[in-house]
Design a protein around this motif. Structure first.
Motif, PDB file in Angstrom:
ATOM      1  N   GLY A   1      54.724 126.044 -22.358  1.00  0.00           N
ATOM      2  CA  GLY A   1      55.068 127.452 -22.454  1.00  0.00           C
ATOM      3  C   GLY A   1      56.436 127.810 -21.921  1.00  0.00           C
ATOM      4  N   LEU A   2      57.336 126.825 -21.794  1.00  0.00           N
ATOM      5  CA  LEU A   2      58.668 127.095 -21.252  1.00  0.00           C
ATOM      6  C   LEU A   2      59.629 127.678 -22.286  1.00  0.00           C
ATOM      7  N   GLY A   3      59.235 127.667 -23.559  1.00  0.00           N
ATOM      8  CA  GLY A   3      60.092 128.202 -24.598  1.00  0.00           C
ATOM      9  C   GLY A   3      59.665 127.683 -25.952  1.00  0.00           C
ATOM     10  N   VAL A   4      60.507 127.886 -26.962  1.00  0.00           N
ATOM     11  CA  VAL A   4      60.249 127.367 -28.306  1.00  0.00           C
ATOM     12  C   VAL A   4      61.239 126.239 -28.571  1.00  0.00           C
ATOM     13  N   GLY A   5      60.899 125.373 -29.512  1.00  0.00           N
ATOM     14  CA  GLY A   5      61.748 124.233 -29.839  1.00  0.00           C
ATOM     15  C   GLY A   5      62.071 124.179 -31.313  1.00  0.00           C
TER      16      GLY A   5
ATOM     17  N   TRP B   1      65.070 128.910 -25.714  1.00  0.00           N
ATOM     18  CA  TRP B   1      65.057 127.732 -26.563  1.00  0.00           C
ATOM     19  C   TRP B   1      65.145 126.452 -25.740  1.00  0.00           C
ATOM     20  N   ILE B   2      64.394 125.448 -26.168  1.00  0.00           N
ATOM     21  CA  ILE B   2      64.459 124.114 -25.583  1.00  0.00           C
ATOM     22  C   ILE B   2      64.918 123.183 -26.695  1.00  0.00           C
ATOM     23  N   VAL B   3      66.119 122.627 -26.569  1.00  0.00           N
ATOM     24  CA  VAL B   3      66.745 121.925 -27.686  1.00  0.00           C
ATOM     25  C   VAL B   3      67.330 120.592 -27.240  1.00  0.00           C
TER      26      VAL B   3
ATOM     27  N   LEU C   1      71.950 133.063 -28.551  1.00  0.00           N
ATOM     28  CA  LEU C   1      70.665 132.438 -28.231  1.00  0.00           C
ATOM     29  C   LEU C   1      70.581 132.089 -26.748  1.00  0.00           C
ATOM     30  N   ASP C   2      69.378 132.143 -26.233  1.00  0.00           N
ATOM     31  CA  ASP C   2      69.109 131.763 -24.845  1.00  0.00           C
ATOM     32  C   ASP C   2      68.696 130.292 -24.822  1.00  0.00           C
ATOM     33  N   ILE C   3      69.642 129.393 -24.564  1.00  0.00           N
ATOM     34  CA  ILE C   3      69.339 127.961 -24.475  1.00  0.00           C
ATOM     35  C   ILE C   3      68.842 127.687 -23.060  1.00  0.00           C
ATOM     36  N   ALA C   4      67.538 127.645 -22.904  1.00  0.00           N
ATOM     37  CA  ALA C   4      66.944 127.501 -21.573  1.00  0.00           C
ATOM     38  C   ALA C   4      67.026 126.078 -21.056  1.00  0.00           C
ATOM     39  N   LEU C   5      66.841 125.082 -21.961  1.00  0.00           N
ATOM     40  CA  LEU C   5      66.861 123.673 -21.563  1.00  0.00           C
ATOM     41  C   LEU C   5      67.484 122.837 -22.674  1.00  0.00           C
ATOM     42  N   GLU C   6      68.265 121.827 -22.277  1.00  0.00           N
ATOM     43  CA  GLU C   6      68.770 120.814 -23.203  1.00  0.00           C
ATOM     44  C   GLU C   6      68.220 119.476 -22.740  1.00  0.00           C
ATOM     45  N   LEU C   7      67.437 118.808 -23.595  1.00  0.00           N
ATOM     46  CA  LEU C   7      66.785 117.557 -23.229  1.00  0.00           C
ATOM     47  C   LEU C   7      67.142 116.464 -24.232  1.00  0.00           C
ATOM     48  N   GLN C   8      67.161 115.218 -23.762  1.00  0.00           N
ATOM     49  CA  GLN C   8      67.601 114.102 -24.603  1.00  0.00           C
ATOM     50  C   GLN C   8      66.476 113.465 -25.403  1.00  0.00           C
ATOM     51  N   HIS C   9      65.234 113.836 -25.156  1.00  0.00           N
ATOM     52  CA  HIS C   9      64.123 113.168 -25.825  1.00  0.00           C
ATOM     53  C   HIS C   9      63.204 114.179 -26.504  1.00  0.00           C
ATOM     54  N   THR C  10      62.796 113.842 -27.719  1.00  0.00           N
ATOM     55  CA  THR C  10      61.932 114.750 -28.482  1.00  0.00           C
ATOM     56  C   THR C  10      60.597 114.975 -27.792  1.00  0.00           C
ATOM     57  N   GLU C  11      60.029 113.924 -27.200  1.00  0.00           N
ATOM     58  CA  GLU C  11      58.733 114.080 -26.548  1.00  0.00           C
ATOM     59  C   GLU C  11      58.837 115.014 -25.354  1.00  0.00           C
TER      60      GLU C  11
END
Length: 308
Positions: A234-238, A191-193, A215-225
């Motif tokens: 293809g790094l994960g689902v959002g 997951w990319i969240v 859940l596998d939280i692969a990335l946490e990012l601050q911006h929706t874009e």
């Protein structure tokens, strides 16, 4: 009268910046003039408005109590000045918005507001729910438009409009054609969240209750874009607001994934300080907020639903 409006301006600017030098720059004053105004205000009434800790000035208990009254007094003085000049709705309105609202909804609202009130200026601050709440609570923002849920003693929360998050993936994802995803599918995905403190993450965590820790939280990012680009790569689902995904779904660069067993609904909220004076500009802006969903947003909502 034993105090001046200028002294109150210095007091409030110092409260915002916790530093007399930055307060002076904000007011286009010399540091010595700002420091003298604050010192005179305190000495006239034999009070201490700030606790001095090195270079930082923290509001004293009395200063914190007086701040809302000073904010409201200056706002009313500004209203009177505008009325005397024949401009009832003018000046700067400081609006805070969380990322989805700020990036996808607020700009057309600001444009509409400026068309109706050309003498008014809207300054938009975009941040996560926690930061916007802090800004409204600290009188740095006149109001906020947020995606998250709040429980703050100084803030009034008004339900604004309904929204819903959508799970999505790149078109070539193995589950892209699946009619519906199960909890087992969700647990097996990277997951990319959004980051903690955002309204979107708050809703996501609540929707995933019972399996969140699996859940596998692969990335946490601050911006929706950034999240959309990572999912496209293809790094994960959002999982983001449908409002933010309309154009990507229309282009076909992203596709929705159906998750009928999870509830991704939420409320978008307006937040205001309970002690905030409602200027004419703020009153008009709040009325626009109430109208905006029917006037501006149905196309956005309907378009997103057409891609379910």
């Amino acid at each position: 009268m034993r105090y001046s409006l200028r002294q109150l301006e210095v007091f409030l600017a110092t409260a915002r910046h916790e530093n007399i030098s930055r307060a002076a720059r904000d007011l286009a004053m010399s540091q010595s003039a700002a420091s003298g105004a604050l010192k005179d205000l305190e000495s006239q009434f034999e009070v201490r408005l700030f606790d001095r800790r090195g270079k930082r000035l923290r509001l004293s208990e009395l200063g914190a109590q007086l701040r809302p009254r000073a904010e409201n007094l200056l706002a009313r003085a500004w209203e009177l000045e505008q009325a005397l000049s024949g401009r009832e709705v003018a000046g700067r309105l400081r609006v805070g918005a969380t990322l989805t609202i700020g990036n996808y909804l607020a700009v057309p609202m600001i444009a509409d507001f400026r068309r109706h009130f050309p003498d008014a200026d809207v300054a938009l601050t975009v941040a996560n729910t926690e930061a916007i709440a802090e800004g409204v609570a600290g009188f740095e923002l006149d109001m906020g438009l947020v995606e998250g849920e709040l429980n703050h003693p100084d803030l009034e929360t008004r339900h604004w409009r309904a929204d819903e998050l959508q799970v999505f993936a790149a078109p070539g994802h193995p589950l892209a054609g699946r009619e519906a995803l199960t909890d087992a599918d969700l647990v097996g995905l990277p997951w990319i969240v959004r980051e903690s403190g955002s309204g979107t993450r708050q809703t996501f965590d609540r929707a995933m209750s019972g399996i969140l820790t699996d859940l596998d939280i692969a990335l946490e990012l601050q911006h929706t874009e950034a999240i959309k680009r990572a999912v496209e790569a293809g790094l994960g689902v959002g999982c983001l607001s449908r409002i933010s995904l309309v154009e990507a779904f229309a282009r076909g660069s992203l596709v929705p994934l159906a998750v009928p067993g999870r509830d991704f609904r939420r409320q978008l909220n307006l937040i205001l300080h309970r002690d905030k004076f409602h200027s004419s500009a703020l009153v008009e802006w709040l009325q626009l907020c109430e109208q905006s969903w029917s006037d501006i947003l149905p196309g956005v909502v309907n378009a997103s639903r057409s891609h379910q």
